[in-house]
Design a protein around this motif. Structure first.
Motif: not given
Length: 681
Positions: A590-600
């Protein structure tokens, strides 16, 4: 005893220069070292340090270039090969030709071959000096890589051209055809010797390891001796020792990446040792420059053939000529590359970028080393023409380029403060997470059966710290969407867990009771994630439930046997391990540029669960002492890896001095917390 005192004084000056730079970061370390060296000459007890020119080159230049060859990113070096070669070869020879005629025109008393020699030693740039000022200078990454690659290659081409110019001055004989042929032979021969000797030394280390001799100290000693062996072997065969050590450094870097991953201790010790060696050698070079300045300037200022203002004016004219030539060469190359090439390896040319690259061409250690290596006499026994003046001009150009880069570059370069406090905070957090991930990887490589439990505990601690860093970013009020993004990602992760539980049950890998227990936990988490208030209530309820279970478990009598309960707990843990891995895999998709921080953030929390389950909570008391000892050792090694990574990112221009200092403080706090709480791992 005198030699010991001299070395002690020089090392003390290097230490003082570093401390002064901490308090006055506006002035770069090389400038402090030059000033301290010059000030030392004022004291009544003056230091006289005669240096053999060849010894100076092998002692300073060989290890510095070898280290540069080892640390520069090879892939980026290869991608930038055209502009690097255009600068390292084309610009060097253009500088020798144009600069030689300009110097001879300014100072007719310097013969044309000697003027070419001076221009040759002024052609190599020193990216280390620019790196020392990166705390105030924010150079674009591609420009920084270009400067590093140029400095790595033009040291060799400039010094080879210098040797030919000196030879022509000493013998009075020069042939362009023979010089070109000899240059090609010396260059190819130097590269070949560097590769060959490197393979032999690497083979020796592999042969030693086959006998079980993994002593880090012995392998480190071979590494330290390597650049001197390569340089002396090439020079003994009348080939280029400079190119030999550059090639040797690259070969050793390739060998390190392929075969030394199993020797994590050696990598840690090697990085630390070489950082100290390089810092000391560069410091000694600039302190020695400062020591020589009073004597050299005294000779020139007392020479009736030159006026003081005229000599200083020559330094500024030569410096301006070098910067102007560099600017024209770079700008025209940039224009031609983007006009004719379909492969855009660099950004679109701009006047500002060309000026930045031109002013970043600081002269440093190699220029001074070559200046000191000029012989005192010609072949017929007469003095080398204007040797003191040449050294004076070289030292003056070094000072002018250093001062220009120190005080002019920060005014035109893009500084980090322009990006705002939010961008600076985000850059620090990104760098902090990246550094901790490098430490985790080092711990994993160090893990074995004996320290597996302690290593897992350290990894769990790091994952918790990474989660805290991400949480700080998530809680930041300047980006309120991160909270909602994290909830959405966690819900998707729970969906992946539910699917994994269903699959395991349908395949008969888990019992109905285990499936029901895990489904209840997932239901509770989904309910809790419906809102922040509900989440807090869920945590309170969960803790109360755990407390009640612990209080009344001993009073309850069930039909289940103790062995059955243990089996259920083991199965739940094993299943949770699998569902956590499935959740991580789903989140990564699901990782993309806009949600990368939340995914991490979500991935880090699941990684902590995995490590906590793998670690378990059934350590026996007799093992606690050994466990704590292992954990402390691993923590100290991981902390050192973090410090090495901060230094590596700083040297590569990925972070500036302010960010590096901030990260070092964070590592210090982490170290204190880890050592204080290691018994709770």
């Amino acid at each position: 005893m005198d030699i010991f005192l001299v070395v002690l004084v020089l090392l003390t000056l290097i230490f003082i220069s570093n401390m002064l730079n901490r308090f006055i970061p506006v002035v770069s370390i090389p400038l402090f070292q030059i000033a301290l060296g010059a000030a030392l000459d004022i004291f009544p007890v003056r230091l006289h340090i005669p240096l053999n020119p060849e010894l100076f080159l092998v002692l300073f230049v060989a290890p510095l270039l070898f280290n540069d060859g080892k640390r520069i990113p090879r892939e980026e070096l290869w991608n930038l090969r055209s502009p690097i070669l255009f600068l390292a070869l084309g610009l060097v020879f253009a500088t020798v030709l144009v600069g030689g005629y300009v110097i001879h025109g300014l100072i007719p008393s310097i013969p044309l071959p000697a003027a070419f020699a001076l221009a040759a030693i002024l052609s190599p740039t020193d990216a280390v000096a620019v790196g020392a000022m990166s705390g105030r200078i924010r150079l674009p990454k591609d420009i920084m890589r270009l400067l590093e690659g140029e400095a790595l290659m033009n040291d060799a081409s400039g010094l080879v051209a210098f040797k030919f110019a000196v030879a022509a001055t000493v013998t009075g004989v020069f042939s362009l055809f023979n010089a070109t042929l000899d240059f090609a032979l010396i260059a190819v021969g130097g590269l070949a010797i560097g590769v060959l000797v490197s393979f032999l030394l690497i083979g020796l280390r592999v042969y030693i390891r086959r006998f079980g001799m993994e002593d880090v100290t012995m392998h480190m000693l071979i590494q330290i001796l390597t650049p001197f062996i390569i340089y002396l072997a090439a020079e003994e065969l009348h080939m280029s020792g400079i190119l030999a050590v550059v090639a040797g450094g690259i070969v050793h870097a390739i060998a390190r990446d392929r075969s030394e991953s199993s020797m994590v201790k050696l990598q840690i010790v090697s990085n630390s040792t070489w950082s100290v060696i390089v810092f000391i050698l560069n410091g000694l070079v600039f302190v020695l420059l400062g020591l020589q300045i009073p004597a050299v300037t005294g000779v020139i200022f007392r020479d009736p053939a030159f006026s003081n203002y005229q000599a200083i004016g020559h330094i500024f004219i030569i410096s301006f000529t070098l910067i102007l030539l560099r600017f024209l060469w770079i700008y025209l190359f940039w224009l031609s590359t983007h006009a004719w090439s379909n492969k855009k390896i660099l950004r679109k040319p701009s006047f500002r970028d060309s000026v930045l690259t031109s002013l970043s061409g600081v002269r440093g250690a190699v220029t001074l080393a070559a200046a000191f290596s000029i012989p005192y006499a010609l072949q017929d026994g007469s003095p080398f023409p204007q040797r003191d003046l040449i050294i004076f001009l070289a030292a003056g150009v070094i000072l002018v380029t250093l001062l220009t880069a120190s005080f002019v570059l920060p005014l035109i370069s893009k500084r980090e403060k322009e990006d705002g406090e939010e961008a600076r905070r985000k850059n620090r957090q990104t760098a902090r997470v990246a550094i901790m991930q490098v430490a985790i990887q080092a711990v994993k490589e160090e893990m074995n059966e004996e320290n597996k439990e302690a290593s897992s505990a350290v990894i769990s601690d790091y994952n918790r710290l990474i989660q805290e860093v991400h949480r700080e970013s998530t809680d930041n009020k300047t980006n309120p969407q991160l909270d909602q993004l994290e909830v959405e990602i966690r819900l998707k992760a729970l969906t992946a867990e539910r699917k994994e539980v269903k699959r395991l049950y349908e395949e008969g890998q888990i019992s109905r009771r285990t499936s029901a227990a895990l489904h209840r936990k997932i239901d509770h988490m989904e309910t809790a994630l419906s809102g922040t208030f509900h989440l807090r209530l869920f945590h309170i309820a969960y803790r109360l439930r755990r407390l009640l279970v612990s209080l009344f478990r001993s009073r309850r009598h069930t039909t289940s046997s103790p062995s059955s309960i243990v089996q259920d707990l083991v199965m739940i843990k094993e299943t949770k391990l699998k569902t956590s891995k499935a959740a991580i895999e789903a989140v990564r998709k699901q990782i993309h540029e806009d949600n990368e921080l939340a995914c991490q953030v979500v991935i880090s929390s699941y990684a902590e669960v995995i490590n906590r389950i793998s670690l378990g909570h059934q350590r026996q008391v007799p093992r606690d002492k050994q466990f704590n000892q292992h954990k402390k050792e691993i923590q100290l090694k991981a902390i050192q890896v973090e410090r090495n990574e901060v230094q590596a990112q700083f040297e590569q221009g990925l972070i500036n001095r302010e960010t590096a200092n901030h990260l070092r403080k964070a590592i210090l706090y982490t170290e204190a917390a880890m050592l204080e709480n290691n018994e709770f791992g």
